[in-house]
Design a protein around this motif. Structure first.
Motif, PDB file in Angstrom:
ATOM      1  N   MET A  44      -4.819 -14.328   6.652  1.00 54.14           N
ATOM      2  CA  MET A  44      -5.301 -13.356   7.652  1.00 54.14           C
ATOM      3  C   MET A  44      -4.181 -12.681   8.314  1.00 54.14           C
ATOM      4  SD  MET A  44      -8.221 -13.693  10.619  1.00 54.14           S
ATOM      5  CE  MET A  44      -8.588 -12.562  11.885  1.00 54.14           C
ATOM      6  N   ALA A  45      -4.070 -11.445   8.495  1.00 52.19           N
ATOM      7  CA  ALA A  45      -2.989 -10.779   9.028  1.00 52.19           C
ATOM      8  C   ALA A  45      -3.072 -11.114  10.731  1.00 52.19           C
ATOM      9  CB  ALA A  45      -3.141  -9.336   8.625  1.00 52.19           C
ATOM     10  N   ALA A  46      -1.923 -11.120  10.846  1.00 53.88           N
ATOM     11  CA  ALA A  46      -1.516 -11.282  12.562  1.00 53.88           C
ATOM     12  C   ALA A  46      -2.009 -10.058  13.193  1.00 53.88           C
ATOM     13  CB  ALA A  46      -0.160 -11.609  12.588  1.00 53.88           C
ATOM     14  N   ARG A  47      -2.824 -10.398  14.338  1.00 52.74           N
ATOM     15  CA  ARG A  47      -3.123  -9.163  15.138  1.00 52.74           C
ATOM     16  C   ARG A  47      -2.317  -8.834  16.315  1.00 52.74           C
ATOM     17  NH1 ARG A  47      -7.039 -12.795  14.901  1.00 52.74           N
ATOM     18  NH2 ARG A  47      -6.860 -13.457  16.976  1.00 52.74           N
ATOM     19  N   ILE A  48      -1.636  -7.508  16.181  1.00 47.23           N
ATOM     20  CA  ILE A  48      -0.820  -6.938  17.076  1.00 47.23           C
ATOM     21  C   ILE A  48      -1.271  -5.816  17.879  1.00 47.23           C
ATOM     22  CG2 ILE A  48       1.609  -6.355  17.525  1.00 47.23           C
ATOM     23  CD1 ILE A  48       2.427  -7.407  14.771  1.00 47.23           C
ATOM     24  N   LEU A  49      -0.998  -6.092  19.209  1.00 50.50           N
ATOM     25  CA  LEU A  49      -1.522  -5.001  20.218  1.00 50.50           C
ATOM     26  C   LEU A  49      -0.161  -4.393  20.628  1.00 50.50           C
ATOM     27  CD1 LEU A  49      -3.523  -3.474  22.136  1.00 50.50           C
ATOM     28  CD2 LEU A  49      -3.325  -5.416  23.689  1.00 50.50           C
ATOM     29  N   VAL A  50      -0.083  -3.052  20.499  1.00 51.51           N
ATOM     30  CA  VAL A  50       1.115  -2.208  20.858  1.00 51.51           C
ATOM     31  C   VAL A  50       0.773  -1.533  22.147  1.00 51.51           C
ATOM     32  CG1 VAL A  50       2.582  -0.482  20.276  1.00 51.51           C
ATOM     33  CG2 VAL A  50       1.756  -2.198  18.788  1.00 51.51           C
ATOM     34  N   VAL A  51       1.403  -1.842  23.193  1.00 53.11           N
ATOM     35  CA  VAL A  51       0.947  -1.089  24.686  1.00 53.11           C
ATOM     36  C   VAL A  51       2.201  -0.337  24.741  1.00 53.11           C
ATOM     37  CG1 VAL A  51       0.573  -1.365  27.100  1.00 53.11           C
ATOM     38  CG2 VAL A  51      -0.064  -3.165  25.331  1.00 53.11           C
ATOM     39  N   GLU A  52       2.016   1.300  24.494  1.00 56.79           N
ATOM     40  CA  GLU A  52       2.933   2.098  24.722  1.00 56.79           C
ATOM     41  C   GLU A  52       2.537   3.495  25.061  1.00 56.79           C
ATOM     42  OE1 GLU A  52       6.002   4.219  25.075  1.00 56.79           O
ATOM     43  OE2 GLU A  52       6.727   2.226  24.240  1.00 56.79           O
ATOM     44  N   ASP A  53       2.884   3.994  26.228  1.00 58.48           N
ATOM     45  CA  ASP A  53       2.198   5.357  26.362  1.00 58.48           C
ATOM     46  C   ASP A  53       3.010   6.537  25.805  1.00 58.48           C
ATOM     47  OD1 ASP A  53       4.695   5.190  27.816  1.00 58.48           O
ATOM     48  OD2 ASP A  53       4.131   6.328  29.611  1.00 58.48           O
ATOM     49  N   ASP A  54       4.027   6.466  25.264  1.00 59.29           N
ATOM     50  CA  ASP A  54       4.734   7.592  24.467  1.00 59.29           C
ATOM     51  C   ASP A  54       4.075   7.645  23.038  1.00 59.29           C
ATOM     52  OD1 ASP A  54       6.400   8.947  22.606  1.00 59.29           O
ATOM     53  OD2 ASP A  54       8.074   8.768  23.990  1.00 59.29           O
ATOM     54  N   PRO A  55       3.185   8.571  22.700  1.00 62.21           N
ATOM     55  CA  PRO A  55       2.710   8.727  21.486  1.00 62.21           C
ATOM     56  C   PRO A  55       3.440   8.604  20.098  1.00 62.21           C
ATOM     57  CG  PRO A  55       2.375  10.757  22.510  1.00 62.21           C
ATOM     58  CD  PRO A  55       2.889   9.821  23.507  1.00 62.21           C
ATOM     59  N   ASP A  56       4.826   8.997  20.318  1.00 61.40           N
ATOM     60  CA  ASP A  56       5.592   9.218  19.029  1.00 61.40           C
ATOM     61  C   ASP A  56       6.066   7.762  18.882  1.00 61.40           C
ATOM     62  OD1 ASP A  56       5.438  11.905  18.758  1.00 61.40           O
ATOM     63  OD2 ASP A  56       6.996  12.240  20.106  1.00 61.40           O
ATOM     64  N   VAL A  57       6.524   6.687  19.943  1.00 58.96           N
ATOM     65  CA  VAL A  57       6.754   5.701  19.819  1.00 58.96           C
ATOM     66  C   VAL A  57       5.810   4.473  19.348  1.00 58.96           C
ATOM     67  CG1 VAL A  57       7.887   3.548  21.123  1.00 58.96           C
ATOM     68  CG2 VAL A  57       8.563   5.901  21.329  1.00 58.96           C
ATOM     69  N   ALA A  58       4.624   5.068  19.753  1.00 59.80           N
ATOM     70  CA  ALA A  58       3.397   4.064  19.483  1.00 59.80           C
ATOM     71  C   ALA A  58       3.104   4.322  18.013  1.00 59.80           C
ATOM     72  CB  ALA A  58       2.161   4.546  20.270  1.00 59.80           C
ATOM     73  N   ARG A  59       3.203   5.494  17.488  1.00 59.11           N
ATOM     74  CA  ARG A  59       2.905   5.849  15.967  1.00 59.11           C
ATOM     75  C   ARG A  59       3.941   5.157  15.089  1.00 59.11           C
ATOM     76  NH1 ARG A  59       1.065  11.092  17.814  1.00 59.11           N
ATOM     77  NH2 ARG A  59       2.955  11.877  17.852  1.00 59.11           N
ATOM     78  N   LEU A  60       5.240   5.180  15.622  1.00 55.67           N
ATOM     79  CA  LEU A  60       6.488   4.500  14.811  1.00 55.67           C
ATOM     80  C   LEU A  60       6.263   3.032  14.750  1.00 55.67           C
ATOM     81  CD1 LEU A  60       9.066   4.729  13.612  1.00 55.67           C
ATOM     82  CD2 LEU A  60      10.023   4.641  15.931  1.00 55.67           C
ATOM     83  N   ILE A  61       5.830   2.268  15.794  1.00 53.96           N
ATOM     84  CA  ILE A  61       5.726   0.921  15.792  1.00 53.96           C
ATOM     85  C   ILE A  61       4.440   0.491  15.261  1.00 53.96           C
ATOM     86  CG2 ILE A  61       5.296  -1.037  17.493  1.00 53.96           C
ATOM     87  CD1 ILE A  61       6.796   0.148  19.664  1.00 53.96           C
ATOM     88  N   SER A  62       3.527   1.416  15.332  1.00 51.52           N
ATOM     89  CA  SER A  62       2.126   1.149  14.611  1.00 51.52           C
ATOM     90  C   SER A  62       2.501   1.357  12.846  1.00 51.52           C
ATOM     91  CB  SER A  62       1.081   2.060  14.767  1.00 51.52           C
ATOM     92  OG  SER A  62       0.710   1.853  16.244  1.00 51.52           O
ATOM     93  N   ARG A  63       3.221   2.432  12.629  1.00 48.18           N
ATOM     94  CA  ARG A  63       3.433   2.756  11.166  1.00 48.18           C
ATOM     95  C   ARG A  63       4.405   1.436  10.616  1.00 48.18           C
ATOM     96  NH1 ARG A  63       7.591   4.481   8.686  1.00 48.18           N
ATOM     97  NH2 ARG A  63       8.471   5.468  10.506  1.00 48.18           N
ATOM     98  N   ILE A  64       5.337   1.135  11.420  1.00 51.97           N
ATOM     99  CA  ILE A  64       6.353   0.014  10.891  1.00 51.97           C
ATOM    100  C   ILE A  64       5.506  -1.419  10.825  1.00 51.97           C
ATOM    101  CG2 ILE A  64       8.201  -1.428  11.585  1.00 51.97           C
ATOM    102  CD1 ILE A  64       9.382   1.063  13.026  1.00 51.97           C
ATOM    103  N   LEU A  65       4.668  -1.580  11.595  1.00 49.41           N
ATOM    104  CA  LEU A  65       4.157  -2.999  11.415  1.00 49.41           C
ATOM    105  C   LEU A  65       3.022  -3.059  10.423  1.00 49.41           C
ATOM    106  CD1 LEU A  65       4.478  -3.929  15.149  1.00 49.41           C
ATOM    107  CD2 LEU A  65       5.926  -4.732  13.270  1.00 49.41           C
ATOM    108  N   SER A  66       2.218  -1.767  10.583  1.00 46.39           N
ATOM    109  CA  SER A  66       1.205  -1.723   9.344  1.00 46.39           C
ATOM    110  C   SER A  66       1.633  -1.843   8.272  1.00 46.39           C
ATOM    111  CB  SER A  66       0.441  -0.286   9.830  1.00 46.39           C
ATOM    112  OG  SER A  66      -0.330  -0.290  10.957  1.00 46.39           O
ATOM    113  N   GLU A  67       2.729  -1.242   7.681  1.00 50.52           N
ATOM    114  CA  GLU A  67       3.070  -1.160   6.624  1.00 50.52           C
ATOM    115  C   GLU A  67       3.673  -2.490   6.051  1.00 50.52           C
ATOM    116  OE1 GLU A  67       6.212   1.767   6.453  1.00 50.52           O
ATOM    117  OE2 GLU A  67       4.733   3.541   6.022  1.00 50.52           O
TER     118      GLU A  67
END
Length: 253
Positions: free
Chosen positions: A1-24
């Protein structure tokens, strides 16, 4: 089962970057742009790891770190543009497992996420199937015979390395993989002062390097479980400007 990660970030560009990196990389990602939303998601989803920016619109990031460490059993990595040493030290002392400064290399973030998840994974008995555990617990090493595994007794505590169980008066106390490995190192070298670098070498070897304050975090967690007074610990003592020492007699069976 994939680990669940919560990203708490108010900058949408940084949030998308982190989400993409970790999702991939294969993780399950949730995103919150504010502290209140993050708390709601954490209550519902119970993440394995939370990545927190210190600059949030509705709360202080350090306060959120403290809150999450109090309420949830999860790892925490601070990702912030504040790179001053005092910010890193404060963040780690209140419970964060690691600190990454913006801008960061994607590979560095992935390595630190993997390192924290590996250290927080439950310690698995050597005779238990590891098929579903994967790299988070160092699978792939041949199992050691339980008959040959030593048992350590100290101050009323008992650590059985065959079953990887810590107990006191027959009551089991859960350990993460990182806590178990660190406690074994201290028990095997009782009475010796060990620096943070030595403890990192003994527990991580040539694996992904981690910020050296991670040892302090794990020592604090172990103390919470085995010390009667964490403020004045008697079992694992801090040796000023030197490191740590297991300071009580240890019986090896």
């Amino acid at each position: 089962m994939a680990a669940r990660i919560l990203v708490v970030e108010d900058d949408p560009d940084v949030a998308r970057l982190i989400s993409r990196i970790l999702s991939e990389t294969g993780y399950s990602i949730s995103v919150a742009a504010a502290g209140a939303v993050a708390e709601q998601i954490a209550q519902e989803d119970r993440p394995d790891l939370v990545i927190i920016d210190l600059m949030l619109p509705d709360t202080d990031g350090l306060s959120l770190v403290r809150e999450f460490k109090t309420r949830y059993d999860c790892g925490i990595i601070i990702v912030s543009g504040k790179g001053e040493a005092v910010e890193r030290i404060v963040g780690l002392e209140i419970g964060a497992d690691d600190y990454v400064t913006k801008p960061f290399e994607p590979r560095e973030l992935i390595a630190r996420v993997r390192s924290v998840l590996r250290r927080l994974a439950p310690a698995i008995p050597e005779n238990q199937s590891r098929a579903a555990i994967g790299s988070r617990t160092g699978a792939g090493k041949p199992a050691q015979s339980a008959d040959a595994a030593p048992v350590y007794e100290f101050e009323g505590w008992r650590l059985d390395t065959g079953s990887r169980t810590l107990s006191h008066s027959a009551e089991p106390v859960p350990l993460t993989t990182g806590e178990y490995q660190l406690l074994v190192v201290l028990l095997e070298r009782a009475g010796r002062v060990l620096s943070r670098d030595q403890l990192l070498d003994f527990t991580h070897g040539d694996q992904t390097p981690v910020f050296d304050r991670s040892i302090d975090v794990q020592i604090g967690r172990i103390r919470t479980k085995i010390e009667s007074d964490r403020v004045q610990p008697q079992i694992i003592k801090t040796i000023r400007n030197a490191g740590y020492m297991l300071a009580v007699p240890v019986r090896r069976i």
